[in-house]
Design a protein around this motif. Structure first.
Motif, mmCIF file in Angstrom:
data_model
loop_
_atom_site.group_PDB
_atom_site.id
_atom_site.type_symbol
_atom_site.label_atom_id
_atom_site.label_comp_id
_atom_site.label_asym_id
_atom_site.label_seq_id
_atom_site.Cartn_x
_atom_site.Cartn_y
_atom_site.Cartn_z
ATOM 1 N N VAL A 46 9.388 -36.279 60.422
ATOM 2 C CA VAL A 46 8.775 -34.881 59.473
ATOM 3 C C VAL A 46 8.416 -33.210 59.816
ATOM 4 C CG1 VAL A 46 6.774 -34.906 58.445
ATOM 5 C CG2 VAL A 46 7.835 -37.263 58.652
ATOM 6 N N CYS A 47 8.619 -32.679 59.002
ATOM 7 C CA CYS A 47 8.514 -31.115 59.601
ATOM 8 C C CYS A 47 6.748 -31.472 60.094
ATOM 9 C CB CYS A 47 9.303 -30.109 58.558
ATOM 10 S SG CYS A 47 8.476 -28.704 59.302
ATOM 11 N N PRO A 48 6.884 -30.704 60.772
ATOM 12 C CA PRO A 48 5.151 -30.230 60.743
ATOM 13 C C PRO A 48 4.512 -29.035 59.855
ATOM 14 C CG PRO A 48 5.558 -29.880 62.889
ATOM 15 C CD PRO A 48 7.151 -30.254 62.047
ATOM 16 N N VAL A 49 4.989 -28.643 59.836
ATOM 17 C CA VAL A 49 4.640 -27.471 58.758
ATOM 18 C C VAL A 49 5.188 -27.703 57.710
ATOM 19 C CG1 VAL A 49 4.824 -24.909 58.084
ATOM 20 C CG2 VAL A 49 5.334 -26.353 60.772
ATOM 21 N N SER A 50 5.808 -28.361 57.142
ATOM 22 C CA SER A 50 5.818 -27.844 55.318
ATOM 23 C C SER A 50 5.897 -29.829 55.048
ATOM 24 C CB SER A 50 7.491 -28.124 55.577
ATOM 25 O OG SER A 50 8.597 -28.834 55.811
ATOM 26 N N GLY A 51 5.953 -30.336 55.629
ATOM 27 C CA GLY A 51 6.279 -32.003 55.461
ATOM 28 C C GLY A 51 7.517 -32.387 55.293
ATOM 29 N N ASP A 52 8.506 -31.753 54.992
ATOM 30 C CA ASP A 52 9.737 -32.408 54.627
ATOM 31 C C ASP A 52 10.759 -33.252 55.864
ATOM 32 O OD1 ASP A 52 9.913 -30.508 52.483
ATOM 33 O OD2 ASP A 52 11.074 -28.708 54.087
ATOM 34 N N ARG A 53 11.202 -34.459 55.035
ATOM 35 C CA ARG A 53 11.480 -35.492 55.633
ATOM 36 C C ARG A 53 12.494 -35.346 55.542
ATOM 37 N NH1 ARG A 53 6.891 -38.894 55.232
ATOM 38 N NH2 ARG A 53 8.614 -41.397 54.729
ATOM 39 N N TYR A 54 13.000 -36.127 57.297
ATOM 40 C CA TYR A 54 14.630 -36.255 57.276
ATOM 41 C C TYR A 54 15.191 -37.573 57.904
ATOM 42 C CZ TYR A 54 14.368 -31.096 57.399
ATOM 43 O OH TYR A 54 13.656 -29.849 57.026
ATOM 44 N N VAL A 55 16.623 -37.454 58.019
ATOM 45 C CA VAL A 55 16.539 -39.344 58.469
ATOM 46 C C VAL A 55 17.712 -39.176 59.903
ATOM 47 C CG1 VAL A 55 18.181 -41.090 57.261
ATOM 48 C CG2 VAL A 55 16.019 -40.189 56.232
ATOM 49 N N GLU A 56 17.760 -39.345 60.361
ATOM 50 C CA GLU A 56 18.861 -39.659 61.657
ATOM 51 C C GLU A 56 19.809 -40.380 61.201
ATOM 52 O OE1 GLU A 56 19.380 -39.430 66.147
ATOM 53 O OE2 GLU A 56 17.317 -39.802 65.566
ATOM 54 N N ALA A 57 20.975 -40.389 61.142
ATOM 55 C CA ALA A 57 21.652 -41.379 61.350
ATOM 56 C C ALA A 57 23.235 -41.390 62.074
ATOM 57 C CB ALA A 57 22.608 -41.906 59.836
ATOM 58 N N GLY A 66 12.133 -24.553 61.071
ATOM 59 C CA GLY A 66 12.527 -24.495 61.850
ATOM 60 C C GLY A 66 11.016 -24.519 63.308
ATOM 61 N N HIS A 67 10.929 -25.969 63.144
ATOM 62 C CA HIS A 67 9.617 -26.530 63.961
ATOM 63 C C HIS A 67 10.198 -27.359 63.801
ATOM 64 C CE1 HIS A 67 6.313 -23.681 62.919
ATOM 65 N NE2 HIS A 67 6.795 -23.562 62.041
ATOM 66 N N LYS A 68 10.083 -27.902 64.808
ATOM 67 C CA LYS A 68 10.154 -29.196 65.504
ATOM 68 C C LYS A 68 9.943 -30.930 65.013
ATOM 69 C CE LYS A 68 11.506 -31.036 70.685
ATOM 70 N NZ LYS A 68 11.277 -32.122 71.497
ATOM 71 N N LEU A 69 10.982 -31.085 64.589
ATOM 72 C CA LEU A 69 10.301 -32.348 63.862
ATOM 73 C C LEU A 69 9.594 -33.201 64.526
ATOM 74 C CD1 LEU A 69 14.013 -33.028 61.850
ATOM 75 C CD2 LEU A 69 11.552 -31.923 61.104
ATOM 76 N N GLU A 70 9.051 -34.523 64.104
ATOM 77 C CA GLU A 70 8.119 -35.650 65.092
ATOM 78 C C GLU A 70 8.979 -36.782 64.305
ATOM 79 O OE1 GLU A 70 4.151 -34.104 63.738
ATOM 80 O OE2 GLU A 70 4.181 -32.253 65.510
ATOM 81 N N LEU A 71 8.914 -37.815 64.368
ATOM 82 C CA LEU A 71 9.115 -39.141 64.219
ATOM 83 C C LEU A 71 8.131 -40.120 63.181
ATOM 84 C CD1 LEU A 71 11.673 -40.751 64.136
ATOM 85 C CD2 LEU A 71 10.858 -42.062 66.351
ATOM 86 N N ASP A 72 8.177 -40.034 62.501
ATOM 87 C CA ASP A 72 7.142 -40.862 61.813
ATOM 88 C C ASP A 72 7.913 -42.449 61.034
ATOM 89 O OD1 ASP A 72 5.122 -41.960 60.264
ATOM 90 O OD2 ASP A 72 5.157 -40.956 59.172
ATOM 91 N N GLY A 73 7.769 -43.176 62.039
ATOM 92 C CA GLY A 73 8.616 -44.537 62.620
ATOM 93 C C GLY A 73 9.619 -44.637 61.904
ATOM 94 N N ASP A 74 10.376 -44.506 61.029
ATOM 95 C CA ASP A 74 12.166 -44.845 60.228
ATOM 96 C C ASP A 74 12.220 -42.847 59.605
ATOM 97 O OD1 ASP A 74 12.507 -46.919 61.615
ATOM 98 O OD2 ASP A 74 12.126 -47.871 59.477
#
Length: 204
Positions: free
Chosen positions: A181-192, A170-178
């Motif tokens: 990343v979720c700042p709380v869980s550390g889960d990673r996501y990819v935008e395409a 539920g937290h806003k994701l932060e861009l780390d390179g490409d």
């Protein structure tokens, strides 16, 4: 009505005879659950909420106080609908026809709002049918949604527009390179191509 013995229904709730209330569900004071509606396991319907005819609510969802869920809305598992939020069902609402006669139920075609798994709709937001709110998407409080919302999108405003992405926490994701990343869980996501997907699908 069919109420599982492990469900709770307040004495002041108005439950239709053919509504289904599943195991562990709770329906609180002054809520109304209409004909053919189904409340999934462990889901909660708050005080004064309205669940329309034939509406299906999945498991582990929360419909907060005074939310209005009009048929034929479809609510999947783990959905949050905030206090006084509204899911509409009439694209061209009128009380009377051009000749002044009162419109009847068969004078219009109901269209619904679909909320996918894990989606959240903030307090007093309005979703104008027909729209689909994607999985894990989040609608900010007070927004008016007039078009489909992608998975993981964070939308706000009137009309609602995407202002960012949110993760499953539920937290806003932060861009780390490409990678997002979720700042709380550390889960990673990819935008395409304007869509967000979990990093597991891309091996990140």
């Amino acid at each position: 009505m069919s109420v599982d013995r492990n469900a709770f229904v307040a004495g002041t709730a108005d439950i239709a005879e053919d509504a289904l209330i599943h195991e562990g569900a709770k329906v609180w004071h002054l809520a109304q659950v209409r004909e053919g509606a189904e409340i999934g396991p462990r889901s909660i319907v708050g005080r004064g909420a309205y669940i329309g005819t034939g509406v299906s609510i999945g498991a582990d969802s929360k419909i907060q106080n005074y939310a209005l869920v009009y048929e034929p809305a479809a609510i999947e598992d783990g959905v949050f609908i905030g206090p006084a939020a509204v899911l509409t069902n009439d694209t061209y609402p009128r009380a009377i026809a051009p000749d002044g006669s009162q419109k009847a139920a068969d004078d219009w075609e109901a269209v619904g709002v679909t909320l996918k798994r894990g989606a959240s709709v903030g307090a007093r937001a309005v979703c104008v049918a027909p729209v689909t709110i994607g999985s894990w998407a989040m609608v900010a409080a007070g927004s008016v949604v007039t078009r489909d919302v992608p998975d993981f999108a964070l939308v706000a405003g009137v009309p609602a527009r995407r202002i960012g992405w949110v993760g499953q926490a539920g937290h806003k994701l932060e861009l780390d390179g490409d990678v997002w990343v979720c700042p709380v869980s550390g889960d990673r996501y990819v935008e395409a191509d304007g869509q967000m997907e979990t990093g597991e699908q891309y091996g990140v």
